[in-house]
Design a protein around this motif. Structure first.
Motif, PDB file in Angstrom:
ATOM      1  N   CYS A  81      62.144 -35.491 -67.133  1.00  0.00           N
ATOM      2  CA  CYS A  81      62.664 -34.679 -66.015  1.00  0.00           C
ATOM      3  C   CYS A  81      62.451 -33.268 -66.370  1.00  0.00           C
ATOM      4  N   CYS A  82      61.112 -33.052 -67.185  1.00  0.00           N
ATOM      5  CA  CYS A  82      60.645 -32.051 -67.696  1.00  0.00           C
ATOM      6  C   CYS A  82      59.617 -31.293 -66.457  1.00  0.00           C
ATOM      7  N   THR A  83      59.811 -30.180 -65.920  1.00  0.00           N
ATOM      8  CA  THR A  83      58.859 -29.519 -65.350  1.00  0.00           C
ATOM      9  C   THR A  83      57.882 -28.661 -66.176  1.00  0.00           C
ATOM     10  N   VAL A  84      56.759 -28.217 -65.477  1.00  0.00           N
ATOM     11  CA  VAL A  84      55.812 -27.519 -66.106  1.00  0.00           C
ATOM     12  C   VAL A  84      56.157 -26.128 -66.408  1.00  0.00           C
ATOM     13  N   ARG A  85      57.325 -25.486 -65.700  1.00  0.00           N
ATOM     14  CA  ARG A  85      58.064 -24.193 -66.115  1.00  0.00           C
ATOM     15  C   ARG A  85      58.956 -24.759 -67.603  1.00  0.00           C
ATOM     16  N   ASP A  86      59.641 -25.809 -67.415  1.00  0.00           N
ATOM     17  CA  ASP A  86      60.508 -26.266 -68.911  1.00  0.00           C
ATOM     18  C   ASP A  86      59.401 -26.531 -70.184  1.00  0.00           C
ATOM     19  N   LEU A  87      58.119 -26.789 -69.645  1.00  0.00           N
ATOM     20  CA  LEU A  87      57.294 -26.958 -70.776  1.00  0.00           C
ATOM     21  C   LEU A  87      56.811 -25.502 -71.279  1.00  0.00           C
ATOM     22  N   LYS A  88      56.547 -24.649 -70.388  1.00  0.00           N
ATOM     23  CA  LYS A  88      56.371 -23.347 -70.712  1.00  0.00           C
ATOM     24  C   LYS A  88      57.463 -22.626 -71.470  1.00  0.00           C
ATOM     25  N   LYS A  89      58.572 -22.824 -71.316  1.00  0.00           N
ATOM     26  CA  LYS A  89      59.581 -22.190 -71.980  1.00  0.00           C
ATOM     27  C   LYS A  89      59.694 -22.927 -73.591  1.00  0.00           C
ATOM     28  N   ALA A  90      59.685 -24.253 -73.497  1.00  0.00           N
ATOM     29  CA  ALA A  90      59.470 -24.851 -74.753  1.00  0.00           C
ATOM     30  C   ALA A  90      58.240 -24.642 -75.765  1.00  0.00           C
ATOM     31  N   ILE A  91      57.312 -24.070 -75.179  1.00  0.00           N
ATOM     32  CA  ILE A  91      55.987 -23.557 -75.779  1.00  0.00           C
ATOM     33  C   ILE A  91      56.368 -22.143 -76.235  1.00  0.00           C
ATOM     34  N   GLN A  92      56.933 -21.264 -75.680  1.00  0.00           N
ATOM     35  CA  GLN A  92      57.222 -20.010 -75.952  1.00  0.00           C
ATOM     36  C   GLN A  92      58.261 -20.094 -77.254  1.00  0.00           C
ATOM     37  N   ARG A  93      59.358 -21.014 -77.071  1.00  0.00           N
ATOM     38  CA  ARG A  93      60.439 -21.193 -78.270  1.00  0.00           C
ATOM     39  C   ARG A  93      59.625 -21.520 -79.500  1.00  0.00           C
ATOM     40  N   ALA A  94      58.817 -22.574 -79.387  1.00  0.00           N
ATOM     41  CA  ALA A  94      58.097 -23.118 -80.500  1.00  0.00           C
ATOM     42  C   ALA A  94      57.409 -21.808 -81.207  1.00  0.00           C
ATOM     43  N   PHE A  95      56.669 -21.063 -80.482  1.00  0.00           N
ATOM     44  CA  PHE A  95      55.899 -20.118 -80.870  1.00  0.00           C
ATOM     45  C   PHE A  95      56.772 -19.124 -81.625  1.00  0.00           C
ATOM     46  N   GLU A  96      58.015 -18.566 -80.928  1.00  0.00           N
ATOM     47  CA  GLU A  96      58.957 -17.674 -81.637  1.00  0.00           C
ATOM     48  C   GLU A  96      59.496 -18.498 -83.027  1.00  0.00           C
ATOM     49  N   ARG A 127      49.005 -26.703 -62.037  1.00  0.00           N
ATOM     50  CA  ARG A 127      49.145 -25.496 -61.160  1.00  0.00           C
ATOM     51  C   ARG A 127      50.656 -25.156 -60.623  1.00  0.00           C
ATOM     52  N   ASP A 128      51.323 -26.222 -60.462  1.00  0.00           N
ATOM     53  CA  ASP A 128      52.851 -25.997 -59.739  1.00  0.00           C
ATOM     54  C   ASP A 128      53.810 -25.929 -61.014  1.00  0.00           C
ATOM     55  N   ASP A 129      54.550 -25.094 -61.075  1.00  0.00           N
ATOM     56  CA  ASP A 129      55.531 -24.759 -62.268  1.00  0.00           C
ATOM     57  C   ASP A 129      56.711 -25.879 -61.966  1.00  0.00           C
ATOM     58  N   GLN A 130      57.158 -26.204 -60.540  1.00  0.00           N
ATOM     59  CA  GLN A 130      58.127 -26.894 -60.274  1.00  0.00           C
ATOM     60  C   GLN A 130      57.789 -28.420 -60.359  1.00  0.00           C
ATOM     61  N   GLU A 131      56.575 -28.893 -60.670  1.00  0.00           N
ATOM     62  CA  GLU A 131      56.111 -30.110 -60.653  1.00  0.00           C
ATOM     63  C   GLU A 131      56.567 -30.529 -62.190  1.00  0.00           C
ATOM     64  N   LEU A 132      56.922 -32.064 -61.910  1.00  0.00           N
ATOM     65  CA  LEU A 132      57.450 -32.669 -63.237  1.00  0.00           C
ATOM     66  C   LEU A 132      55.970 -32.672 -64.128  1.00  0.00           C
ATOM     67  N   VAL A 133      55.808 -32.580 -65.371  1.00  0.00           N
ATOM     68  CA  VAL A 133      54.664 -32.721 -66.216  1.00  0.00           C
ATOM     69  C   VAL A 133      53.993 -34.085 -66.079  1.00  0.00           C
ATOM     70  N   SER A 134      55.162 -35.560 -65.886  1.00  0.00           N
ATOM     71  CA  SER A 134      54.759 -36.623 -65.905  1.00  0.00           C
ATOM     72  C   SER A 134      53.911 -36.907 -64.718  1.00  0.00           C
ATOM     73  N   ALA A 135      53.976 -35.959 -63.797  1.00  0.00           N
ATOM     74  CA  ALA A 135      53.178 -36.250 -62.447  1.00  0.00           C
ATOM     75  C   ALA A 135      51.718 -35.916 -62.928  1.00  0.00           C
ATOM     76  N   TYR A 136      51.404 -35.196 -63.974  1.00  0.00           N
ATOM     77  CA  TYR A 136      50.102 -34.766 -64.344  1.00  0.00           C
ATOM     78  C   TYR A 136      49.616 -35.230 -65.637  1.00  0.00           C
ATOM     79  N   GLY A 137      50.260 -36.494 -65.750  1.00  0.00           N
ATOM     80  CA  GLY A 137      50.029 -37.616 -66.794  1.00  0.00           C
ATOM     81  C   GLY A 137      50.386 -37.484 -68.188  1.00  0.00           C
ATOM     82  N   VAL A 138      51.251 -36.371 -68.301  1.00  0.00           N
ATOM     83  CA  VAL A 138      51.755 -36.011 -69.882  1.00  0.00           C
ATOM     84  C   VAL A 138      52.538 -37.141 -70.246  1.00  0.00           C
ATOM     85  N   VAL A 139      52.329 -37.683 -71.629  1.00  0.00           N
ATOM     86  CA  VAL A 139      53.195 -38.603 -72.130  1.00  0.00           C
ATOM     87  C   VAL A 139      53.150 -38.351 -73.371  1.00  0.00           C
TER      88      VAL A 139
END
Length: 453
Positions: A81-96, A127-139
């Motif tokens: 259920c993770c979107t590209v926007r969710d992934l970006k937020k998780a990356i930011q948190r990990a860097f912090e 490119r689409d922040d609303q798309e699920l990352v699984s749609a881009y093949g992320v496993v």
């Protein structure tokens, strides 16, 4: 019962610091003994523990964020259920979290990063922040990297870049903002290692006369002579609205260096100074200390331009008189033939006195106070145009084309000039600039073939 009471009394007598240390020690032992959590850091957060448990239960996955030459950064995201926007937020948190653990003072402009870069998995750009990352093949264990968004003017290069990437001719992981983090973390760690970390006091506000202010874009710039400061002052004049032009070189150098041409931080009251330091983007441009020094010598004492006459008359004549045996009357009168070695002897003996040192060869540390001021952006002379573009994008400045000056020949002449010095003189000179060398990641490899410790 009495045994329990004694234990409670013993606990009550412990200080808050002692209780924290006991708790942390217990937590470390628990983590080390648990095969699921043993890879987590000792100062683990509840959030990280829950994430790791979710991974073990199949509710979350771990993705790797590629970081140029650095080790990949592991980021945990929800499964399915993770979107590209969710992934970006998780990356930011990990860097912090990473920055907190390394006590980094660097500030990352995530608005700039997401405006400038896409995330990419394999060859697919997200490119689409609303798309699920699984749609881009992320496993699980998928590798994610940053790719620069191409402007329309850049798209003609795309085919060439793809071909070079396939052939492994260029690195596919090119993130200039990672370099920013690296520069700032090096600065912070060496400030600590050299015992220079400090805070600004009311008495030190008057020393901030090298920091220029642009209130329009909330920008502070510590200018350093012989590090492209003329062009950067031209940029500041446009940003502050003091000059209206699209061609920066039209702004006369005499105007940008004139007193009062740009507002200085030292002209503000203490409350205003602290407000700017806490809320504005703060940047500095640095250069190899010996390259900067040689540039100052050639420009102010060796050249025969009208602008050099002032330095030759005031400093050159003094150096000739004191550091040359049997000087000619012409040399004593003009001071226009000072050798580089004589100039260095002058610096070693007296020329770096903090009360009288000239700003053109004054150490950057003394002018810009990098161990007291948390610089948001550290630009380097070697990447002048690229770093300028990145900073101007970061502060959302209007379109400004940083002047493409002809490449400096100073770096190529370093060995020739410094070969005039003895090793003893080289060592003395190095120690005058040692802090600049350490804080900004420079060494003497290219001059000596080895570094001085």
């Amino acid at each position: 019962m009495s045994e329990k009471t004694d234990l409670e009394k013993e606990i009550e007598n412990l200080s808050h610091e002692d209780l924290c240390e006991i708790t942390l020690s217990t937590l470390r032992r628990l983590l080390a003994s648990d095969p699921l959590l043993s890879d987590l850091p000792a100062d683990v957060t509840i959030e990280e523990v829950n994430s790791q448990i979710a991974v073990a239960q199949g509710q979350s996955i771990t993705v790797q964020i590629l970081r140029s030459s650095d080790t990949p950064l592991n980021v945990v995201i929800p499964q399915g259920c993770c979107t590209v926007r969710d992934l970006k937020k998780a990356i930011q948190r990990a860097f912090e979290l990473k920055q907190q653990r390394s006590r980094s003072r660097s500030k990352i402009s995530w608005i700039y990063i997401w405006k400038t870069y896409y995330l990419q998995h394999d060859s697919v750009v997200m490119r689409d922040d609303q798309e699920l990352v699984s749609a881009y093949g992320v496993v699980n264990k998928a590798q994610i990297r940053f790719v620069k968004r191409l402007r329309k003017s850049d798209r003609g290069r795309l085919v060439l870049l793809v071909l070079l990437d396939i052939l492994c001719v260029v690195s596919c992981v090119e993130y200039p903002w990672y370099e920013q983090i690296s520069r700032q973390e090096l600065l912070t760690s060496n400030c600590d290692a050299l015992g220079l970390t400090t805070t600004l006091t009311s008495s030190s506000v008057a020393q901030l006369d090298h920091i220029l202010v642009d209130h329009n874009h909330k920008l502070l710039y510590c200018y350093v002579p012989k590090v492209a400061c003329t062009n950067w002052k031209r940029v500041m004049m446009v940003l502050t609205g003091r000059y209206n032009t699209t061609d920066l070189v039209q702004i006369p150098a005499s105007l940008v260096h004139a007193n009062g041409s740009l507002p200085k931080l030292s002209q503000l009251n203490e409350n205003e100074v602290m407000q700017c330091l806490n809320n504005y983007t703060r940047f500095i441009v640095v250069r190899h200390p010996f390259e900067r020094l040689l540039s100052a010598y050639r420009n102010k004492l060796e050249d025969h331009y009208p602008s050099a006459k002032y330095f030759q008359a005031r400093i050159g004549r003094y150096i000739v008189k004191k550091y040359r045996s049997k000087p000619s009357q012409k040399s004593l009168a003009l001071g226009d033939d000072v050798s580089f070695r004589e100039f260095v002897q002058y610096l070693i003996s007296e020329g770096m006195n903090k009360e009288t040192v000239n700003e053109h060869w004054q150490p950057i540390y003394d002018m810009c106070h990098p161990c007291a001021i948390n610089y948001t952006f550290i630009a380097k002379y070697e990447r002048l145009v690229e770093d300028a573009e990145m900073l101007l994008n970061m502060i959302q400045a209007p379109y400004i084309l940083f002047p493409q000056s002809r490449p400096s020949s100073t770096y190529k002449k370093l060995r020739m000039y410094f070969s005039q010095l003895s090793l003893h003189e080289m060592d003395k000179l190095y120690h005058l600039y040692k802090v600049d060398f350490k804080l900004f990641g420079y060494d003497l490899e290219d001059i000596l073939g080895y570094d001085i410790g």
